[in-house]
Design a protein around this motif. Structure first.
Motif, mmCIF file in Angstrom:
data_model
loop_
_atom_site.group_PDB
_atom_site.id
_atom_site.type_symbol
_atom_site.label_atom_id
_atom_site.label_comp_id
_atom_site.label_asym_id
_atom_site.label_seq_id
_atom_site.Cartn_x
_atom_site.Cartn_y
_atom_site.Cartn_z
ATOM 1 N N ARG A 42 0.846 -1.197 0.000
ATOM 2 C CA ARG A 42 0.000 0.000 0.000
ATOM 3 C C ARG A 42 0.873 1.235 0.000
ATOM 4 N NH1 ARG A 42 -3.971 0.736 4.489
ATOM 5 N NH2 ARG A 42 -2.125 0.566 5.757
ATOM 6 N N ALA A 43 0.328 2.299 -0.589
ATOM 7 C CA ALA A 43 1.037 3.571 -0.588
ATOM 8 C C ALA A 43 0.028 4.699 -0.464
ATOM 9 C CB ALA A 43 1.845 3.734 -1.866
ATOM 10 N N CYS A 44 0.500 5.765 0.130
ATOM 11 C CA CYS A 44 -0.282 6.988 0.224
ATOM 12 C C CYS A 44 0.578 8.095 -0.382
ATOM 13 C CB CYS A 44 -0.618 7.291 1.681
ATOM 14 S SG CYS A 44 -1.745 8.694 1.874
ATOM 15 N N ALA A 45 -0.019 8.890 -1.253
ATOM 16 C CA ALA A 45 0.750 9.933 -1.941
ATOM 17 C C ALA A 45 -0.026 11.237 -1.976
ATOM 18 C CB ALA A 45 1.060 9.486 -3.372
ATOM 19 N N ILE A 46 0.725 12.311 -2.040
ATOM 20 C CA ILE A 46 0.150 13.610 -2.361
ATOM 21 C C ILE A 46 1.012 14.211 -3.468
ATOM 22 C CG2 ILE A 46 -0.891 14.071 -0.106
ATOM 23 C CD1 ILE A 46 1.433 15.979 0.461
ATOM 24 N N PHE A 47 0.423 15.107 -4.213
ATOM 25 C CA PHE A 47 1.108 15.779 -5.311
ATOM 26 C C PHE A 47 1.253 17.242 -4.952
ATOM 27 C CE2 PHE A 47 0.979 18.038 -9.405
ATOM 28 C CZ PHE A 47 2.043 17.428 -10.039
ATOM 29 N N GLU A 48 2.443 17.776 -5.116
ATOM 30 C CA GLU A 48 2.692 19.190 -4.841
ATOM 31 C C GLU A 48 3.215 19.852 -6.104
ATOM 32 O OE1 GLU A 48 5.565 19.045 -1.708
ATOM 33 O OE2 GLU A 48 4.026 18.968 -0.182
ATOM 34 N N ALA A 49 2.741 21.056 -6.364
ATOM 35 C CA ALA A 49 3.212 21.834 -7.502
ATOM 36 C C ALA A 49 3.967 23.051 -6.988
ATOM 37 C CB ALA A 49 2.031 22.280 -8.367
ATOM 38 N N VAL A 50 4.819 23.592 -7.828
ATOM 39 C CA VAL A 50 5.571 24.788 -7.467
ATOM 40 C C VAL A 50 4.870 25.990 -8.067
ATOM 41 C CG1 VAL A 50 7.774 25.985 -7.703
ATOM 42 C CG2 VAL A 50 7.735 23.512 -7.392
ATOM 43 N N ARG A 51 4.624 26.985 -7.247
ATOM 44 C CA ARG A 51 4.067 28.238 -7.746
ATOM 45 C C ARG A 51 5.156 28.988 -8.483
ATOM 46 N NH1 ARG A 51 1.119 31.126 -2.826
ATOM 47 N NH2 ARG A 51 0.981 29.096 -1.890
ATOM 48 N N ALA A 52 4.907 29.308 -9.712
ATOM 49 C CA ALA A 52 5.914 30.010 -10.511
ATOM 50 C C ALA A 52 6.118 31.423 -9.980
ATOM 51 C CB ALA A 52 5.487 30.056 -11.969
ATOM 52 N N ALA A 53 7.358 31.780 -9.708
ATOM 53 C CA ALA A 53 7.681 33.118 -9.203
ATOM 54 C C ALA A 53 7.298 34.188 -10.223
ATOM 55 C CB ALA A 53 9.163 33.203 -8.862
ATOM 56 N N ASP A 54 7.422 33.872 -11.524
ATOM 57 C CA ASP A 54 7.096 34.859 -12.546
ATOM 58 C C ASP A 54 5.589 35.053 -12.718
ATOM 59 O OD1 ASP A 54 6.709 32.376 -13.677
ATOM 60 O OD2 ASP A 54 7.616 32.883 -15.606
ATOM 61 N N LEU A 55 4.772 34.252 -12.051
ATOM 62 C CA LEU A 55 3.330 34.428 -12.076
ATOM 63 C C LEU A 55 2.816 35.024 -10.771
ATOM 64 C CD1 LEU A 55 2.224 31.077 -13.757
ATOM 65 C CD2 LEU A 55 2.437 33.329 -14.815
ATOM 66 N N GLY A 56 3.704 35.634 -10.031
ATOM 67 C CA GLY A 56 3.321 36.283 -8.796
ATOM 68 C C GLY A 56 3.406 35.375 -7.589
ATOM 69 N N GLY A 57 3.801 34.148 -7.785
ATOM 70 C CA GLY A 57 3.943 33.218 -6.676
ATOM 71 C C GLY A 57 5.311 33.359 -6.041
ATOM 72 N N SER A 58 5.490 32.692 -4.940
ATOM 73 C CA SER A 58 6.752 32.785 -4.210
ATOM 74 C C SER A 58 7.756 31.742 -4.668
ATOM 75 C CB SER A 58 6.483 32.586 -2.716
ATOM 76 O OG SER A 58 5.979 31.279 -2.509
ATOM 77 N N GLY A 59 7.313 30.767 -5.474
ATOM 78 C CA GLY A 59 8.180 29.658 -5.835
ATOM 79 C C GLY A 59 8.143 28.555 -4.788
ATOM 80 N N ASP A 60 7.361 28.753 -3.718
ATOM 81 C CA ASP A 60 7.211 27.735 -2.674
ATOM 82 C C ASP A 60 6.301 26.622 -3.169
ATOM 83 O OD1 ASP A 60 8.720 29.242 -0.929
ATOM 84 O OD2 ASP A 60 6.980 30.215 -0.037
ATOM 85 N N ARG A 61 6.444 25.457 -2.553
ATOM 86 C CA ARG A 61 5.573 24.336 -2.914
ATOM 87 C C ARG A 61 4.204 24.518 -2.254
ATOM 88 N NH1 ARG A 61 8.100 20.992 -5.823
ATOM 89 N NH2 ARG A 61 10.307 20.629 -5.645
ATOM 90 N N VAL A 62 3.180 24.145 -3.006
ATOM 91 C CA VAL A 62 1.822 24.147 -2.488
ATOM 92 C C VAL A 62 1.222 22.785 -2.785
ATOM 93 C CG1 VAL A 62 1.461 26.622 -2.716
ATOM 94 C CG2 VAL A 62 0.892 25.129 -4.617
ATOM 95 N N VAL A 63 0.347 22.308 -1.937
ATOM 96 C CA VAL A 63 -0.280 21.025 -2.184
ATOM 97 C C VAL A 63 -1.358 21.222 -3.245
ATOM 98 C CG1 VAL A 63 -1.637 19.153 -1.195
ATOM 99 C CG2 VAL A 63 0.231 20.165 0.116
#
Length: 126
Positions: A75-96
């Motif tokens: 069994r496995a449990c997973a989550i997917f995280e994307a990176v907010r693009a800094a050039d789109l006003g995001g911080s570049g931090d990961r968000v779930v």
């Protein structure tokens, strides 16, 4: 973490791909994922991994899967995280991006990521 290109030499460098599962300390997993496995009777059998997702072989990872995999129970449990693009006003931090953890049955951490990715695609098509 360093980028890992798991494609064989000579394969085209277009399209998304991901690294092989990279073992990490359990403490590096998201609290959401840790809460999921802490409720399992076999929680001590889970091992932590991350899998980096790339769109450009020369660029940094754009997303990642966090994975807790138990070899004994398959069994496995997973989550997917994307990176907010800094050039789109995001911080570049990961968000779930997939707030709800995805549970799958798989024979290895690699096949668990494949199954989690398919489950994520299936969720998006609903």
């Amino acid at each position: 973490m360093m980028s890992v290109d798991s494609r064989a030499t000579g394969e085209p460098s277009t399209g998304q791909y991901w690294s092989s599962p990279i073992p990490v300390d359990e403490a590096e997993l998201s609290p959401v994922l840790l809460r999921q496995i802490n409720f399992c009777d076999d929680r001590r059998g889970f091992r932590a991994y991350v899998v980096q997702v790339f769109a450009d072989p020369a660029g940094p990872p754009e997303a990642m899967f966090e994975l807790a995999y138990n070899r004994r129970s398959k069994r496995a449990c997973a989550i997917f995280e994307a990176v907010r693009a800094a050039d789109l006003g995001g911080s570049g931090d990961r968000v779930v991006a997939a707030a709800d953890p995805i549970w799958v049955v798989a024979s290895s951490p690699r096949t668990a990521v494949d199954a989690a990715f398919q489950a994520l695609v299936d969720r998006c098509s609903d």
